[in-house]
Design a protein around this motif. Structure first.
Motif, mmCIF file in Angstrom:
data_model
loop_
_atom_site.group_PDB
_atom_site.id
_atom_site.type_symbol
_atom_site.label_atom_id
_atom_site.label_comp_id
_atom_site.label_asym_id
_atom_site.label_seq_id
_atom_site.Cartn_x
_atom_site.Cartn_y
_atom_site.Cartn_z
ATOM 1 N N VAL A 280 0.837 -1.204 0.000
ATOM 2 C CA VAL A 280 0.000 0.000 0.000
ATOM 3 C C VAL A 280 0.866 1.245 0.000
ATOM 4 O O VAL A 280 0.614 2.191 -0.754
ATOM 5 N N SER A 281 1.902 1.276 0.830
ATOM 6 C CA SER A 281 2.775 2.457 0.855
ATOM 7 C C SER A 281 3.527 2.589 -0.459
ATOM 8 O O SER A 281 3.770 3.699 -0.942
ATOM 9 N N GLY A 282 3.886 1.446 -1.076
ATOM 10 C CA GLY A 282 4.546 1.504 -2.380
ATOM 11 C C GLY A 282 3.645 2.098 -3.437
ATOM 12 O O GLY A 282 4.087 2.878 -4.288
ATOM 13 N N ASN A 283 2.356 1.742 -3.396
ATOM 14 C CA ASN A 283 1.392 2.338 -4.331
ATOM 15 C C ASN A 283 1.280 3.846 -4.129
ATOM 16 O O ASN A 283 1.164 4.616 -5.092
ATOM 17 N N LEU A 284 1.318 4.281 -2.880
ATOM 18 C CA LEU A 284 1.227 5.709 -2.584
ATOM 19 C C LEU A 284 2.473 6.438 -3.071
ATOM 20 O O LEU A 284 2.381 7.541 -3.626
ATOM 21 N N GLN A 285 3.651 5.825 -2.879
ATOM 22 C CA GLN A 285 4.891 6.429 -3.374
ATOM 23 C C GLN A 285 4.846 6.554 -4.893
ATOM 24 O O GLN A 285 5.326 7.536 -5.472
ATOM 25 N N ALA A 286 4.265 5.540 -5.559
ATOM 26 C CA ALA A 286 4.151 5.581 -7.016
ATOM 27 C C ALA A 286 3.287 6.751 -7.467
ATOM 28 O O ALA A 286 3.557 7.383 -8.492
ATOM 29 N N VAL A 287 2.225 7.040 -6.714
ATOM 30 C CA VAL A 287 1.375 8.194 -7.034
ATOM 31 C C VAL A 287 2.188 9.479 -6.968
ATOM 32 O O VAL A 287 2.055 10.367 -7.830
ATOM 33 N N MET A 288 3.063 9.609 -5.962
ATOM 34 C CA MET A 288 3.918 10.792 -5.836
ATOM 35 C C MET A 288 4.847 10.929 -7.037
ATOM 36 O O MET A 288 5.024 12.025 -7.594
ATOM 37 N N VAL A 289 5.419 9.802 -7.477
ATOM 38 C CA VAL A 289 6.299 9.822 -8.650
ATOM 39 C C VAL A 289 5.512 10.203 -9.899
ATOM 40 O O VAL A 289 5.964 11.006 -10.727
ATOM 41 N N GLY A 290 4.300 9.637 -10.057
ATOM 42 C CA GLY A 290 3.470 9.970 -11.211
ATOM 43 C C GLY A 290 3.055 11.425 -11.230
ATOM 44 O O GLY A 290 2.985 12.051 -12.299
ATOM 45 N N ALA A 291 2.787 11.998 -10.059
ATOM 46 C CA ALA A 291 2.423 13.416 -9.983
ATOM 47 C C ALA A 291 3.586 14.293 -10.421
ATOM 48 O O ALA A 291 3.404 15.291 -11.135
ATOM 49 N N MET A 292 4.797 13.944 -9.992
ATOM 50 C CA MET A 292 5.971 14.706 -10.426
ATOM 51 C C MET A 292 6.174 14.583 -11.928
ATOM 52 O O MET A 292 6.551 15.549 -12.600
ATOM 53 N N ASN A 293 5.897 13.404 -12.484
ATOM 54 C CA ASN A 293 6.025 13.203 -13.927
ATOM 55 C C ASN A 293 5.118 14.172 -14.681
ATOM 56 O O ASN A 293 5.527 14.794 -15.670
ATOM 57 N N LEU A 294 3.887 14.322 -14.214
ATOM 58 C CA LEU A 294 2.940 15.232 -14.863
ATOM 59 C C LEU A 294 3.382 16.683 -14.711
ATOM 60 O O LEU A 294 3.393 17.447 -15.688
ATOM 61 N N CYS A 295 3.764 17.085 -13.498
ATOM 62 C CA CYS A 295 4.184 18.475 -13.262
ATOM 63 C C CYS A 295 5.421 18.828 -14.083
ATOM 64 O O CYS A 295 5.503 19.910 -14.672
ATOM 65 N N ALA A 296 6.396 17.900 -14.126
ATOM 66 C CA ALA A 296 7.625 18.166 -14.864
ATOM 67 C C ALA A 296 7.373 18.226 -16.367
ATOM 68 O O ALA A 296 8.018 19.001 -17.088
ATOM 69 N N THR A 297 6.421 17.425 -16.848
ATOM 70 C CA THR A 297 6.081 17.467 -18.271
ATOM 71 C C THR A 297 5.459 18.815 -18.637
ATOM 72 O O THR A 297 5.773 19.401 -19.685
ATOM 73 N N LEU A 298 4.578 19.320 -17.782
ATOM 74 C CA LEU A 298 3.984 20.639 -18.017
ATOM 75 C C LEU A 298 5.063 21.723 -18.000
ATOM 76 O O LEU A 298 5.041 22.658 -18.819
ATOM 77 N N LEU A 299 6.022 21.610 -17.077
ATOM 78 C CA LEU A 299 7.128 22.562 -17.022
ATOM 79 C C LEU A 299 7.956 22.499 -18.299
ATOM 80 O O LEU A 299 8.375 23.534 -18.839
ATOM 81 N N ALA A 300 8.186 21.276 -18.785
ATOM 82 C CA ALA A 300 9.002 21.105 -19.986
ATOM 83 C C ALA A 300 8.407 21.817 -21.189
ATOM 84 O O ALA A 300 9.140 22.315 -22.059
ATOM 85 N N MET A 301 7.074 21.880 -21.256
ATOM 86 C CA MET A 301 6.417 22.553 -22.378
ATOM 87 C C MET A 301 6.807 24.028 -22.455
ATOM 88 O O MET A 301 6.820 24.623 -23.530
ATOM 89 N N THR A 302 7.109 24.617 -21.300
ATOM 90 C CA THR A 302 7.484 26.031 -21.276
ATOM 91 C C THR A 302 8.979 26.240 -21.489
ATOM 92 O O THR A 302 9.412 27.364 -21.759
ATOM 93 N N LEU A 303 9.773 25.182 -21.351
ATOM 94 C CA LEU A 303 11.234 25.321 -21.413
ATOM 95 C C LEU A 303 11.840 24.927 -22.755
ATOM 96 O O LEU A 303 12.892 25.437 -23.126
ATOM 97 N N ILE A 304 11.179 24.021 -23.478
ATOM 98 C CA ILE A 304 11.823 23.409 -24.631
ATOM 99 C C ILE A 304 12.197 24.419 -25.716
ATOM 100 O O ILE A 304 13.230 24.281 -26.379
ATOM 101 N N ASP A 305 11.390 25.457 -25.902
ATOM 102 C CA ASP A 305 11.707 26.461 -26.920
ATOM 103 C C ASP A 305 12.540 27.610 -26.368
ATOM 104 O O ASP A 305 12.987 28.471 -27.128
ATOM 105 N N LYS A 306 12.740 27.640 -25.050
ATOM 106 C CA LYS A 306 13.549 28.694 -24.439
ATOM 107 C C LYS A 306 14.982 28.226 -24.181
ATOM 108 O O LYS A 306 15.941 28.898 -24.537
ATOM 109 N N ILE A 307 15.112 27.085 -23.541
ATOM 110 C CA ILE A 307 16.439 26.576 -23.182
ATOM 111 C C ILE A 307 17.072 25.816 -24.337
ATOM 112 O O ILE A 307 18.283 25.882 -24.547
ATOM 113 N N GLY A 308 16.258 25.087 -25.095
ATOM 114 C CA GLY A 308 16.795 24.337 -26.232
ATOM 115 C C GLY A 308 16.830 22.851 -25.979
ATOM 116 O O GLY A 308 16.929 22.390 -24.840
#
Length: 442
Positions: A280-308
């Protein structure tokens, strides 16, 4: 041009295939424990159970273009939605291990096909002004689907269903699959596909339906583009002049998986279990990792044309290598286990803003127009084949020590850093025509 309701609905439905793509690829992480017990799976058999869907994905991604071109992206996506539904229900009611393999392969066909036809459908119905952002919905939906799968696994694990838990985790995917199928009944075919079939009047009507400001001019450009593409269809990809873009497409596809990203996503719960976490705790940790994946992907959309692209790949190589080395150290020492989730969150953040954001954009940029579709297929195939191999062998590599796969992945990211630094051109702010000239000069 303003976005109208039909265009928005069409883009959302096309992107919903990405949600199922992400969900079906990640939901396996919650089932591996009970599947191993239910069918007495060895590490090799567990690896096959996970990777069989990926081999289906390889087949689906390679051949989806054939029915897509003949019958249209919308009609083919409807068939793939049925495949998603059959896969979910088939896995949920599977009576033996071979049935699990069969229905997961069917799901893989749907994943591979929708990964090709979903973005293509959106690109074909979207106006140029909005195309990038609307197609980007597909990638956002992929990582949202991964997060949804982890969240679903966590919620189901809280119900204490015991040995039948894996059936519910697979079966729940039937709901979004059915929704996808129903919503596909309410969107138009793409105007470009209609034009390829000489159904010009229908193509014009679709352009008007999605709100084109000048449907006649746009239709004329589509017809001219189709004629041009037909004239250049015989251009071979494997020739000396394309050696650099071929190397770039294959290497970025392979390195994407040598980072260990999908092996980690698929075996997330097993990784946490090996480090001493409860299910159960492993499933919860996986949710935290998945949430970061989504947030970082949204961030990447703003960086890819600026940073390169190249800069992001270099930053990601360093960050993922360091994070993976930290994970390996935890497994070697069997101490500091509380840091595991934070290292994996850091890893997923570095991956999402680099490899995750760059790969498909970069492959589409390094090939000239006349061989771009073939080049994208090559890079995609390299990505999926490597994914299947690594995901299939991960349990065997981790059997003796959970650390060894992470040592390998970290070393590959160090190698990627130097390969990118030495040979990858930066494509930020450069037109496709300029990039074509630069690569031709190498």
């Amino acid at each position: 041009m303003k976005l109208n309701s039909i265009l928005i609905r069409s883009a959302i439905v096309g992107a919903l295939g990405g949600l199922l793509f992400g969900f079906d690829t990640a939901v396996i992480s919650g089932t591996t424990h009970w599947l191993t017990i239910a069918f007495g799976l060895s590490p090799g058999e567990l690896g096959l159970t996970v990777s069989i869907a990926l081999w289906g994905t390889v087949v689906g991604s390679i051949f989806a273009g054939i029915p897509g071109q003949k019958f249209g992206g919308r009609e083919t996506l409807r068939v793939l939605a049925v495949f998603y539904l059959i896969s979910a229900l088939g896995c949920a009611f599977a009576w033996r291990w071979s049935a699990i393999l069969f229905f997961r392969f069917i799901g893989g066909l749907a994943i591979g096909g929708s990964s090709v036809l979903g973005p293509v459908y959106i690109a074909e119905v979207a106006p140029a002004k909005w195309r990038g952002r609307l197609v980007g919905l597909f990638q956002i939906n992929v990582v949202a689907g991964i997060l949804l799968a982890y969240l679903s696994n966590y919620c189901i694990s809280r119900l204490a269903l015991g040995a039948s838990e894996w059936r519910w985790e697979f079966g729940i995917a039937a709901l979004p699959s059915l929704l996808f199928l129903i919503m596909l009944l309410g969107i138009p075919p793409s105007s470009r596909w209609l034009a390829t079939k000489n159904r010009v009047d229908e193509a014009r009507a679709v352009l008007q339906l999605v709100g084109s400001e000048d449907p006649e001019t746009e239709l004329r450009e589509i017809v001219q583009s189709i004629q041009s593409s037909s004239d250049e269809a015989s251009e071979p990809l494997f020739s000396r002049k394309y050696r650099l873009p071929i190397f770039l497409a294959i290497s970025i596809g392979i390195f994407n998986q040598l980072s260990g990203i999908n092996a980690i996503l698929y075996y997330m719960n097993d990784i946490f279990a090996s480090a001493g976490f409860t299910r159960v705790s492993g499933n919860l940790q996986a949710v935290m990792v998945g949430a970061m994946n989504l947030c970082a992907t949204l961030l990447a959309m703003t960086l890819i044309d600026k940073i390169g692209r190249k800069t992001l790949l270099l930053i990601g190589s360093v960050g993922t290598a360091a994070s993976l080395a930290g994970v390996a150290a935890i497994f070697f020492s069997q101490s500091q286990r509380s840091y595991l989730v934070w290292l994996l969150i850091a890893y997923i953040a570095f991956f999402a803003v680099s490899q995750g954001a760059v790969i498909w954009v970069y492959i589409s940029e390094v090939f000239p127009n006349r061989v771009r579709a073939k080049g994208q297929s090559l890079g995609s195939s390299a990505h999926w084949v490597t994914n299947a191999i690594i995901s299939g062998t991960f349990p065997l590599l981790a059997k003796s020590s959970g650390a060894y796969p992470f040592v390998f992945f970290a070393a590959m990211m160090v190698l990627q850093f130097f390969v990118v630094l030495s040979w990858y051109p930066e494509t930020k702010g450069i037109t496709l025509e300029q990039m074509q000239s630069r690569i031709a000069g190498n």
